[in-house]
Design a protein around this motif. Structure first.
Motif, PDB file in Angstrom:
ATOM      1  N   ALA A  25       7.347  16.006   5.566  1.00 51.58           N
ATOM      2  CA  ALA A  25       6.664  15.929   4.276  1.00 51.58           C
ATOM      3  C   ALA A  25       5.797  14.670   4.171  1.00 51.58           C
ATOM      4  CB  ALA A  25       7.675  15.948   3.139  1.00 51.58           C
ATOM      5  N   THR A  26       6.273  13.558   4.762  1.00 50.39           N
ATOM      6  CA  THR A  26       5.483  12.323   4.646  1.00 50.39           C
ATOM      7  C   THR A  26       4.168  12.425   5.423  1.00 50.39           C
ATOM      8  OG1 THR A  26       6.991  11.478   6.311  1.00 50.39           O
ATOM      9  CG2 THR A  26       7.219  10.577   4.113  1.00 50.39           C
ATOM     10  N   ASN A  41       9.716   4.632   3.446  1.00 52.29           N
ATOM     11  CA  ASN A  41      10.445   5.828   3.027  1.00 52.29           C
ATOM     12  C   ASN A  41      11.782   5.495   2.354  1.00 52.29           C
ATOM     13  OD1 ASN A  41      10.754   8.531   2.655  1.00 52.29           O
ATOM     14  ND2 ASN A  41      11.625   8.915   4.689  1.00 52.29           N
ATOM     15  N   GLY A  93       6.473  13.027  -0.696  1.00 54.53           N
ATOM     16  CA  GLY A  93       7.229  13.168   0.541  1.00 54.53           C
ATOM     17  C   GLY A  93       8.322  12.123   0.725  1.00 54.53           C
ATOM     18  N   ILE A  94       8.326  11.129  -0.150  1.00 52.24           N
ATOM     19  CA  ILE A  94       9.290  10.041   0.000  1.00 52.24           C
ATOM     20  C   ILE A  94      10.692  10.535  -0.314  1.00 52.24           C
ATOM     21  CG2 ILE A  94       9.973   7.791  -0.942  1.00 52.24           C
ATOM     22  CD1 ILE A  94       7.003   7.229  -1.336  1.00 52.24           C
ATOM     23  N   GLY A 143      -1.671  -5.376   4.947  1.00 52.84           N
ATOM     24  CA  GLY A 143      -0.582  -4.475   4.587  1.00 52.84           C
ATOM     25  C   GLY A 143      -0.883  -3.723   3.322  1.00 52.84           C
ATOM     26  N   SER A 144      -1.390  -4.421   2.358  1.00 50.07           N
ATOM     27  CA  SER A 144      -1.810  -3.715   1.166  1.00 50.07           C
ATOM     28  C   SER A 144      -3.316  -3.575   1.226  1.00 50.07           C
ATOM     29  CB  SER A 144      -1.381  -4.476  -0.078  1.00 50.07           C
ATOM     30  OG  SER A 144      -1.771  -3.760  -1.207  1.00 50.07           O
ATOM     31  N   GLU A 145      -3.977  -3.595   0.099  1.00 49.94           N
ATOM     32  CA  GLU A 145      -5.410  -3.377   0.140  1.00 49.94           C
ATOM     33  C   GLU A 145      -6.176  -4.542  -0.432  1.00 49.94           C
ATOM     34  OE1 GLU A 145      -4.368  -0.152  -1.805  1.00 49.94           O
ATOM     35  OE2 GLU A 145      -3.934   0.891   0.056  1.00 49.94           O
ATOM     36  N   SER A 182       0.856  -1.183   0.000  1.00 49.41           N
ATOM     37  CA  SER A 182       0.000   0.000   0.000  1.00 49.41           C
ATOM     38  C   SER A 182       0.888   1.227   0.000  1.00 49.41           C
ATOM     39  CB  SER A 182      -0.924   0.007   1.216  1.00 49.41           C
ATOM     40  OG  SER A 182      -0.174   0.277   2.374  1.00 49.41           O
ATOM     41  N   ILE A 183       0.331   2.324  -0.481  1.00 49.63           N
ATOM     42  CA  ILE A 183       1.126   3.553  -0.565  1.00 49.63           C
ATOM     43  C   ILE A 183       1.558   4.025   0.828  1.00 49.63           C
ATOM     44  CG2 ILE A 183      -1.031   4.874  -0.809  1.00 49.63           C
ATOM     45  CD1 ILE A 183       2.433   5.928  -2.104  1.00 49.63           C
ATOM     46  N   GLU A 184       0.675   3.823   1.804  1.00 56.09           N
ATOM     47  CA  GLU A 184       1.063   4.232   3.164  1.00 56.09           C
ATOM     48  C   GLU A 184       2.232   3.407   3.677  1.00 56.09           C
ATOM     49  OE1 GLU A 184      -1.602   5.088   6.274  1.00 56.09           O
ATOM     50  OE2 GLU A 184      -3.184   5.832   4.938  1.00 56.09           O
ATOM     51  N   GLN A 185       2.224   2.129   3.285  1.00 51.60           N
ATOM     52  CA  GLN A 185       3.324   1.260   3.688  1.00 51.60           C
ATOM     53  C   GLN A 185       4.641   1.749   3.073  1.00 51.60           C
ATOM     54  OE1 GLN A 185       3.075  -1.844   5.793  1.00 51.60           O
ATOM     55  NE2 GLN A 185       5.103  -0.930   5.834  1.00 51.60           N
ATOM     56  N   LEU A 236       5.268   4.807   2.120  1.00 63.89           N
ATOM     57  CA  LEU A 236       5.610   6.056   2.818  1.00 63.89           C
ATOM     58  C   LEU A 236       6.300   5.753   4.141  1.00 63.89           C
ATOM     59  CD1 LEU A 236       2.380   8.110   2.132  1.00 63.89           C
ATOM     60  CD2 LEU A 236       4.684   8.854   1.545  1.00 63.89           C
ATOM     61  N   LEU A 237       5.824   4.691   4.777  1.00 67.78           N
ATOM     62  CA  LEU A 237       6.398   4.294   6.051  1.00 67.78           C
ATOM     63  C   LEU A 237       7.828   3.780   5.856  1.00 67.78           C
ATOM     64  CD1 LEU A 237       5.542   4.130   8.984  1.00 67.78           C
ATOM     65  CD2 LEU A 237       4.577   1.883   8.536  1.00 67.78           C
ATOM     66  N   TYR A 294       0.214   3.876   8.179  1.00 70.88           N
ATOM     67  CA  TYR A 294       1.264   4.775   8.635  1.00 70.88           C
ATOM     68  C   TYR A 294       0.881   5.288  10.014  1.00 70.88           C
ATOM     69  CZ  TYR A 294       5.054   8.159   8.131  1.00 70.88           C
ATOM     70  OH  TYR A 294       6.221   8.864   8.279  1.00 70.88           O
ATOM     71  N   GLN A 344       0.968  11.938  -3.785  1.00 70.28           N
ATOM     72  CA  GLN A 344       1.082  10.958  -2.702  1.00 70.28           C
ATOM     73  C   GLN A 344       2.527  10.537  -2.457  1.00 70.28           C
ATOM     74  OE1 GLN A 344      -1.384   7.638  -3.741  1.00 70.28           O
ATOM     75  NE2 GLN A 344      -3.276   8.655  -3.126  1.00 70.28           N
ATOM     76  N   TRP A 345       3.331  10.565  -3.512  1.00 70.14           N
ATOM     77  CA  TRP A 345       4.689  10.061  -3.415  1.00 70.14           C
ATOM     78  C   TRP A 345       5.688  11.160  -3.067  1.00 70.14           C
ATOM     79  CZ3 TRP A 345       6.112   4.818  -4.666  1.00 70.14           C
ATOM     80  CH2 TRP A 345       5.023   4.017  -5.035  1.00 70.14           C
ATOM     81  N   ASP A 385      -2.574  13.839   0.944  1.00 67.10           N
ATOM     82  CA  ASP A 385      -2.530  13.301  -0.421  1.00 67.10           C
ATOM     83  C   ASP A 385      -2.986  11.855  -0.515  1.00 67.10           C
ATOM     84  OD1 ASP A 385      -1.462  15.666  -1.601  1.00 67.10           O
ATOM     85  OD2 ASP A 385       0.451  15.169  -0.642  1.00 67.10           O
ATOM     86  N   ASN A 405       1.905  14.055   3.133  1.00 64.18           N
ATOM     87  CA  ASN A 405       1.512  13.083   2.119  1.00 64.18           C
ATOM     88  C   ASN A 405       0.414  12.176   2.615  1.00 64.18           C
ATOM     89  OD1 ASN A 405       4.775  12.524   0.673  1.00 64.18           O
ATOM     90  ND2 ASN A 405       3.128  13.869   0.055  1.00 64.18           N
TER      91      ASN A 405
END
Lengths: 267, 360, 330
Positions: free
Chosen positions: C46-47, B255, B278-279, C301-303, B247-250, B252-253, C22, B275-276, C54, C50
């Motif tokens: 920044a994250t 990083n 801040g990475i 973890g994912s969706e 997932s995108i949050e994962q 981001l986590l 997160y 969404q990306w 975002d 995000n």
């Protein structure tokens, strides 16, 4: 005088004529009964009067205008319709159904105004079923439902009510109650009523109770006889038009001479 | 987690039971008696007799196709996976591939088409023989088929060797594997002893931006060899279809400090999508597109794995690999194994990635 | 009442800003929000921006719009076809729109305009076909319409499979597959603006003509006798409902069952008068999908693609509805 004029009207599904060359004139303020057996084309003629079905030939004028050139909303401001059977799609409240009588008076993208809602409430009141206002109309009996539909027609505020065998599904008492309601409305507000029926005695009932009434006998795709009930509902006509031997009997009640037709045998 | 374990357990049991009840792939096939045959042991331990002289090869998935080309037998391919027909550089070297038959489409073998092209040997992947119906079709056809599969670099080299033996190109396979080992060695000399805490973290996006490397895949092995910490290896990923996604949050986590992608659409999404933004990799402009030669470098089916490894190490640690001239490496690789002289412009195109694979 | 209908989904959207993989504390989320809206001066990683602004916010907003669109189109189809068992999904509109969008992905390399256009056009085609099949046997219109939808739906599903078969297994196939399953994962504000146009037109259109839906539900003859131009009114309602559905399908793929489940919950709450039902359905649909999406993205973890979850909830509910319909004349 003719608020509805039918001239040389023919309607056909495909090649089959449902009725042909019908001429009729219905006067304002009268109760007009269209009498005929099931399947003789009464319902179709009624839908043609409302502009729902287009004539194949001839024309019908409604309140002085050719119904063919009228928009649905224009027709609905002149004539209201009470169907023979009403399928209840959702358990709407009685008042919701009555309010739908205001359709022709609202724009596509707006709900009915407070004034419309007041008219609907008054219509319920007038028919005498105000206590059903918030009841799901799916829980009402056949007679009660029919009265809700009458209230809806009244909410349309039209000079004409067109009914298609409104008492077909009613029991003995509810039928009488319904007829009394109609009489009351005609006497109060001078409505014109067109009523398809297969009970000839309805016409005698209206005549006997002192309402302007007329009658047409419909059979074999045509109108056989028309006029006032006393002239039309005769033993000869019943024999000639429907092949029924019958007897007209008369009796006195509350100082009025009333008539009933009694069927004896088919011939 | 408990649910997942249960699912895995049930799956394993199901596979076990199915395996016990059904016909296992026939260990040997018996081609025409008059033809000289050799015996090859494939990736799942089957001994398969194939003609000594192979002239018609059907490769039913991309790696096998690339490997056959790499070993110099591209002109003998009569059946290829559709994807190969869009690799422009490959088509330039072996034009016949463009018109070759594609007997396996949408995951199933069209056995009549396969019989029509009459290959001397068929190369399939393990997932094909995991399906009893496919096995039955292949067994009934009487065609010798070799199962080649891998999930590590070592197994990939083994797979090359198996294919080399089967198509009479064992020497070429050994030469390539030596080159492969040489690259690993060259990179290992520099990053092999690097302490974990000094290693750069990296997200390897495979085709889709959030599709990530799974721990039991080839990419997990070669990114490890490149001396980076692949963030998704050992992480919590979700299986969608046959692929693993994070997932995108994962992400981001995690990083990651560097992101490498093998698709230009994924590249533009990662570098352009808020969404990306801040990475670390995006902020420091360390998002790179993997090169694309005869195939997409680093892709599970690619034979350019050693190049992907070298390129990744040099891209992530430029200061440690100043002595590596990537242009020269590219030139030499395609010269050695494909006998193709790439000019500077073409080398730049390969390294830029993305331009040598045709959209469908 | 109106305040409640608006506040509900807004609150759910807000809550969803705090949910995700997160790890962010409540105060961190508030600080980030405040900073982004210029209310707070702070040094925000920044994250964090995000994640909150975002990732979670656009996703929740889009989820709300998609949920509202699917739910209100379901309620409207039920009303205009006088059939409690239909929704955009059951009438084949979502598969039709899905096919149109997938076709556009392949034919026009995924250009947004064509995706929307094709999704709408094929959605419309699907509902017209279902309707025509549904009118074949007048004796059992309710069941026939559902059957018509099943037929049309399966045809378009088959066509989608055909497209998957044709599509590039490396590039286009995964995107079509993932997208068809339904996910709001990569929603961004620019997507929202584009996607919002068809969805808002559809939802607002239906909201405005909601009272007309009551009249339409009485059937063609009565509705016309009451003064309604049935052809125009029905066409408009189908246009809006299909537009909303197609818009939703374009951003989130085929998400099943929302259009069936939500209107019925609405009916249980406020009855069947569309004047109340339509606004309630919009609100419930918006809230429901955001909640389901929150579940989908936190369970693993994912969706888990949304379509899976909504089907898991919706399928059994449909069975319940059929039983109820049988028992109580619905």
């Amino acid at each position: 005088m003719g608020i509805i004029k039918v001239r040389n009207a023919t309607f056909s599904y495909g090649r089959e004529n449902v009725f042909e060359n019908i001429d009729l004139e219905i006067n304002a303020g009268e109760v007009f009964c269209l009498f005929g057996p099931n399947g003789c084309g009464k319902s179709t003629l009624i839908l043609c009067m409302l502009g729902v079905l287009p004539l194949s030939n001839g024309q019908i004028s409604l309140g002085g205008r050719n119904v063919r050139g009228m928009k649905p909303s224009e027709v609905a401001k002149v004539a209201a319709y009470i169907p023979q059977s009403h399928e209840k799609p959702f358990p709407y409240k009685a008042i919701d159904i009555v309010l739908m009588g205001r359709t022709a008076h609202t724009a596509t993208f707006s709900p009915p105004s407070p004034a419309d809602r007041k008219i609907a409430d008054e219509a319920l009141e007038k028919v005498g079923i105000a206590e059903f206002r918030d009841r799901p109309y799916t829980q009402l009996s056949g007679g009660e439902t029919q009265l809700v539909l009458v209230a809806r027609a009244l909410a349309q505020q039209t000079p004409i009510l067109i009914m298609d065998e409104p008492t077909a599904h009613l029991d003995f008492r509810n039928e009488l109650n319904f007829l009394e309601t109609i009489v009351k409305l005609v006497k109060q507000s001078g409505l014109t009523i067109i009523m398809a029926t297969h009970f000839p005695n309805h016409a005698f009932y209206f005549e006997g109770i002192g309402v302007n009434s007329s009658l047409a006998l419909m059979n074999n795709r045509n109108i056989a006889v028309k006029g006032n009930p006393f002239e039309v509902l005769t033993e000869e006509n019943m024999e000639n038009v429907f092949n029924i031997k019958s007897k007209i009997i008369s009796y006195t009640w509350k100082d009025e001479t009333l008539r009933q037709i009694v069927p004896l045998e088919t011939s | 987690m408990k649910l997942r374990k249960t699912v895995i357990l049930i799956s394993v049991l199901a596979v076990f039971l199915l395996g016990a009840c059904s016909n296992t792939p026939a260990a040997t096939t018996t081609p025409d008696e008059n033809i000289e045959t050799i015996t090859v042991t494939d990736s799942i331990g089957r001994e398969v007799k194939v003609p000594e002289k192979v002239e018609r090869i059907a490769a039913l998935y991309s790696f096998a196709g690339y490997a056959v080309c790499l070993l110099g037998s591209g002109n003998e391919l009569v059946g290829v996976p559709g994807g190969l027909q869009r690799d422009l550089l490959l088509i330039e070297i072996f034009p016949d591939i463009a018109d070759a038959s594609t007997p396996r489409v949408g995951g199933t073998i069209n056995i009549e088409e396969l019989l029509r092209i009459d290959p001397d040997v068929v190369l399939v992947r393990k997932d094909t023989v995991a399906d009893d119906r496919e096995v039955e079709k292949l067994d009934k056809s009487g065609l010798p088929y070799i199962v080649v599969d891998y999930s590590t670099m070592e197994e990939q080299r083994e797979a090359i060797l198996i294919i080399g033996k089967a198509i009479g190109k064992e020497a070429e396979a050994t030469a390539f594997n030596n080159y492969y080992l040489g690259i690993i060695d060259r990179v290992s000399q520099i990053v092999g002893d690097m302490p974990e805490e000094d290693k750069i973290t990296l997200h390897h996006s495979e085709n889709q931006a959030t599709r990530a490397t799974h721990e039991s895949s080839l990419a997990a092995d070669w990114t490890r060899a490149a001396g980076v910490i692949n963030v998704s290896v050992g992480g919590d990923l979700e299986l969608v279809g046959n692929d693993y996604y994070a997932s995108i949050e994962q992400i981001l986590l995690w990083n990651p400090e560097v992101i490498i992608v093998n698709e230009s659409t994924a590249y533009s999404l990662i570098t352009g999508h808020p969404q990306w933004s801040g990475i670390s990799a995006v902020q420091n402009e360390k998002v790179y597109q993997l090169p694309n030669g005869i195939s997409r470098w680093g892709h599970p089916g690619s034979v350019e794995t050693p190049l992907a490894l070298l390129w990744t190490a040099k891209t992530v640690y430029p200061d440690l690999f100043t002595h590596i001239d990537m242009e020269q490496e590219v030139h030499d690789f395609y010269k050695t194994f494909f006998d193709m002289e790439l000019d500077d412009e073409m080398i730049a195109t390969v390294l830029r990635g993305g331009d040598l694979r045709e959209d469908k | 009442m109106i305040a409640l209908l608006v506040a509900g989904p807004v609150l759910i959207i807000l809550v969803s800003l705090f949910i995700g993989r997160y790890p962010l504390s409540v105060s961190e989320v508030f600080t980030t929000l405040g900073f982004r809206m210029g209310l707070v001066q702070a040094d925000i990683p920044a994250t964090h921006l995000n994640v909150v602004w975002d990732v979670r916010l656009p996703r929740a907003i889009l989820g709300a719009m998609v949920g509202a669109s699917l739910a209100v189109s379901g309620a409207s189809f039920q009303g205009m076809f006088r059939n409690p068992l239909v929704s955009a999904n059951i009438l084949g509109v979502t598969s039709g729109a899905g096919f149109g969008a997938a076709l556009a992905i392949i034919m026009f390399d995924g250009q947004t305009f064509f995706i929307y256009l094709f999704a709408f056009a094929f959605g419309l085609l699907a509902v017209i076909l279902s309707y025509l099949i549904g009118t074949t046997y007048k004796a059992t219109p309710t069941v026939m319409l559902v059957l018509g939808g099943v037929v049309v739906s399966s045809i378009f599903s088959a066509l989608i499979s055909l497209l998957k078969y044709i599509a590039d297994p490396f590039d286009q196939l995964p995107s079509i597959v993932f997208w068809l399953m339904g996910s709001l994962a990569s929603a961004r504000f620019t997507d929202i603006v584009i996607a919002a146009i068809p969805m808002l037109i559809g939802v607002i259109g239906l909201l405005l003509m909601r009272w007309r839906l009551n009249v339409l539900s009485l059937g063609d003859i009565e509705a016309r006798a009451l003064g309604l131009n049935v052809l125009i009114a029905k066409s408009l309602a189908i246009f809006f409902a299909t537009l909303a559905t197609a818009g939703a399908v374009c951003v989130s793929g085929v998400i099943g069952w929302v259009g069936l489940v939500i209107p019925h919950i609405g009916r249980m709450l406020v009855g069947n008068n569309n004047e109340a039902l339509i606004p309630v359905t919009i609100s419930l649909g918006a809230g429901y999908l955001v909640i389901v999406d929150n579940i989908a993205r936190t369970l693993t973890g994912s969706e888990i693609p949304l379509g899976i979850l909504t089907s898991l909830i919706g399928g059994p509910f449909f069975i319940y509805l059929i039983r109820r319909t049988k028992a109580r004349g619905w």
